[in-house]
Design a protein around this motif. Structure first.
Motif, PDB file in Angstrom:
ATOM      1  N   THR A   1      41.853  39.917  41.165  1.00 13.87           N
ATOM      2  CA  THR A   1      40.836  39.399  42.078  1.00 13.87           C
ATOM      3  C   THR A   1      39.445  39.738  41.556  1.00 13.87           C
ATOM      4  O   THR A   1      38.536  38.912  41.598  1.00 13.87           O
ATOM      5  N   THR A   2      39.291  40.949  41.027  1.00 12.08           N
ATOM      6  CA  THR A   2      38.016  41.353  40.431  1.00 12.08           C
ATOM      7  C   THR A   2      37.701  40.496  39.212  1.00 12.08           C
ATOM      8  O   THR A   2      36.561  40.062  39.033  1.00 12.08           O
ATOM      9  N   ALA A   3      38.695  40.245  38.377  1.00 16.58           N
ATOM     10  CA  ALA A   3      38.497  39.426  37.178  1.00 16.58           C
ATOM     11  C   ALA A   3      38.011  38.033  37.559  1.00 16.58           C
ATOM     12  O   ALA A   3      37.057  37.511  36.968  1.00 16.58           O
ATOM     13  N   ILE A   4      38.637  37.442  38.553  1.00 11.02           N
ATOM     14  CA  ILE A   4      38.251  36.097  38.999  1.00 11.02           C
ATOM     15  C   ILE A   4      36.848  36.110  39.580  1.00 11.02           C
ATOM     16  O   ILE A   4      36.027  35.243  39.283  1.00 11.02           O
ATOM     17  N   LYS A   5      36.559  37.114  40.391  1.00 11.66           N
ATOM     18  CA  LYS A   5      35.247  37.206  41.034  1.00 11.66           C
ATOM     19  C   LYS A   5      34.136  37.357  39.998  1.00 11.66           C
ATOM     20  O   LYS A   5      33.119  36.657  40.055  1.00 11.66           O
ATOM     21  N   VAL A   6      34.326  38.252  39.034  1.00 10.82           N
ATOM     22  CA  VAL A   6      33.306  38.478  38.005  1.00 10.82           C
ATOM     23  C   VAL A   6      33.102  37.217  37.170  1.00 10.82           C
ATOM     24  O   VAL A   6      31.978  36.806  36.901  1.00 10.82           O
ATOM     25  N   LYS A   7      34.183  36.595  36.772  1.00 11.34           N
ATOM     26  CA  LYS A   7      34.086  35.392  35.938  1.00 11.34           C
ATOM     27  C   LYS A   7      33.410  34.252  36.710  1.00 11.34           C
ATOM     28  O   LYS A   7      32.598  33.530  36.147  1.00 11.34           O
ATOM     29  N   MET A   8      33.707  34.097  37.994  1.00  9.51           N
ATOM     30  CA  MET A   8      33.108  33.022  38.780  1.00  9.51           C
ATOM     31  C   MET A   8      31.632  33.283  39.059  1.00  9.51           C
ATOM     32  O   MET A   8      30.840  32.353  39.119  1.00  9.51           O
TER      33      MET A   8
ATOM     34  N   GLN B   1      47.095  31.316  43.095  1.00  7.77           N
ATOM     35  CA  GLN B   1      46.767  32.227  44.201  1.00  7.77           C
ATOM     36  C   GLN B   1      48.033  32.876  44.773  1.00  7.77           C
ATOM     37  O   GLN B   1      48.034  34.058  45.108  1.00  7.77           O
ATOM     38  N   ASN B   2      49.120  32.117  44.869  1.00 10.68           N
ATOM     39  CA  ASN B   2      50.382  32.673  45.371  1.00 10.68           C
ATOM     40  C   ASN B   2      50.936  33.737  44.429  1.00 10.68           C
ATOM     41  O   ASN B   2      51.479  34.750  44.881  1.00 10.68           O
ATOM     42  N   ILE B   3      50.808  33.494  43.134  1.00  9.74           N
ATOM     43  CA  ILE B   3      51.255  34.494  42.156  1.00  9.74           C
ATOM     44  C   ILE B   3      50.442  35.776  42.309  1.00  9.74           C
ATOM     45  O   ILE B   3      50.997  36.877  42.335  1.00  9.74           O
ATOM     46  N   ILE B   4      49.133  35.627  42.428  1.00  5.45           N
ATOM     47  CA  ILE B   4      48.264  36.804  42.592  1.00  5.45           C
ATOM     48  C   ILE B   4      48.596  37.542  43.874  1.00  5.45           C
ATOM     49  O   ILE B   4      48.689  38.774  43.896  1.00  5.45           O
TER      50      ILE B   4
ATOM     51  N   ASN C   1      51.638  43.558  43.270  1.00  5.65           N
ATOM     52  CA  ASN C   1      51.345  44.801  43.996  1.00  5.65           C
ATOM     53  C   ASN C   1      49.830  44.937  44.149  1.00  5.65           C
ATOM     54  O   ASN C   1      49.060  44.245  43.495  1.00  5.65           O
ATOM     55  N   GLU C   2      49.410  45.841  44.996  1.00  2.00           N
ATOM     56  CA  GLU C   2      47.995  45.952  45.373  1.00  2.00           C
ATOM     57  C   GLU C   2      47.077  46.248  44.187  1.00  2.00           C
ATOM     58  O   GLU C   2      45.967  45.731  44.122  1.00  2.00           O
ATOM     59  N   ASP C   3      47.519  47.076  43.241  1.00  2.00           N
ATOM     60  CA  ASP C   3      46.682  47.417  42.092  1.00  2.00           C
ATOM     61  C   ASP C   3      46.426  46.192  41.209  1.00  2.00           C
ATOM     62  O   ASP C   3      45.294  45.904  40.832  1.00  2.00           O
ATOM     63  N   LYS C   4      47.502  45.476  40.872  1.00  2.00           N
ATOM     64  CA  LYS C   4      47.360  44.289  40.032  1.00  2.00           C
ATOM     65  C   LYS C   4      46.566  43.200  40.759  1.00  2.00           C
ATOM     66  O   LYS C   4      45.753  42.507  40.161  1.00  2.00           O
ATOM     67  N   LYS C   5      46.830  43.078  42.043  1.00  2.30           N
ATOM     68  CA  LYS C   5      46.129  42.079  42.848  1.00  2.30           C
ATOM     69  C   LYS C   5      44.626  42.353  42.861  1.00  2.30           C
ATOM     70  O   LYS C   5      43.815  41.444  42.650  1.00  2.30           O
ATOM     71  N   ALA C   6      44.245  43.597  43.063  1.00  9.06           N
ATOM     72  CA  ALA C   6      42.827  43.979  43.078  1.00  9.06           C
ATOM     73  C   ALA C   6      42.188  43.741  41.705  1.00  9.06           C
ATOM     74  O   ALA C   6      41.051  43.259  41.603  1.00  9.06           O
TER      75      ALA C   6
END
Length: 133
Positions: free
Chosen positions: A75-82, A60-63, A67-72
């Motif tokens: 975050t989307t990848a994690i959300k979709v997979k979960m 989570q700290n790495i994420i 920058n905002e683009d990579k973070k978004a």
């Protein structure tokens, strides 16, 4: 305070490993856990909840440091997979395979000894390591 159930779980786990002819490695120090596990390529990992929480926090700290683009994007990848809890080849290649490779890429099962682990952390560990917990 001694937790007898965690001690019993540890003994059962160790006996299972020994009598099945498996190899056993014990981490020398908590600070070396992640580097040693990358070298050992385990198929089973038994760790206390603090180790799994540490892994979750590190990721989570790495994420959060991106920058905002990579973070978004992550975050989307994690959300979709979960949410879907299925194989998503794109997300696996971009994020989850990298996490799994840090753990030697052979983990099939992981265990949390001692206390219960937060459900969201458990799900995240299962999905990122692609292993049952």
């Amino acid at each position: 305070m001694i937790n007898p159930l965690s001690d019993i779980t540890e003994v059962i786990f160790l006996l299972k490993i020994i009598f099945s002819g498996s190899k056993l490695a014990l981490c020398s120090d908590f600070s070396n856990f992640f580097s040693e596990i990358e070298i050992l390529h385990p198929t089973l990992v038994n760790a206390y909840p603090i180790v799994w929480k540490k892994l979750y926090t590190v990721i989570q700290n790495i994420i959060n440091s991106l920058n905002e683009d990579k973070k978004a994007f992550l975050t989307t990848a994690i959300k979709v997979k979960m949410e879907k809890k299925e194989e998503h080849c794109i997300w696996d290649k971009i994020l989850f395979d990298k996490i799994k490779n840090k753990f030697g890429s052979k983990i099939r099962h992981s265990f949390s000894a001692g206390n219960l682990l937060n459900q969201s952390i458990t799900e995240f560990i299962e999905l990122s390591l692609q292993a049952k917990m």
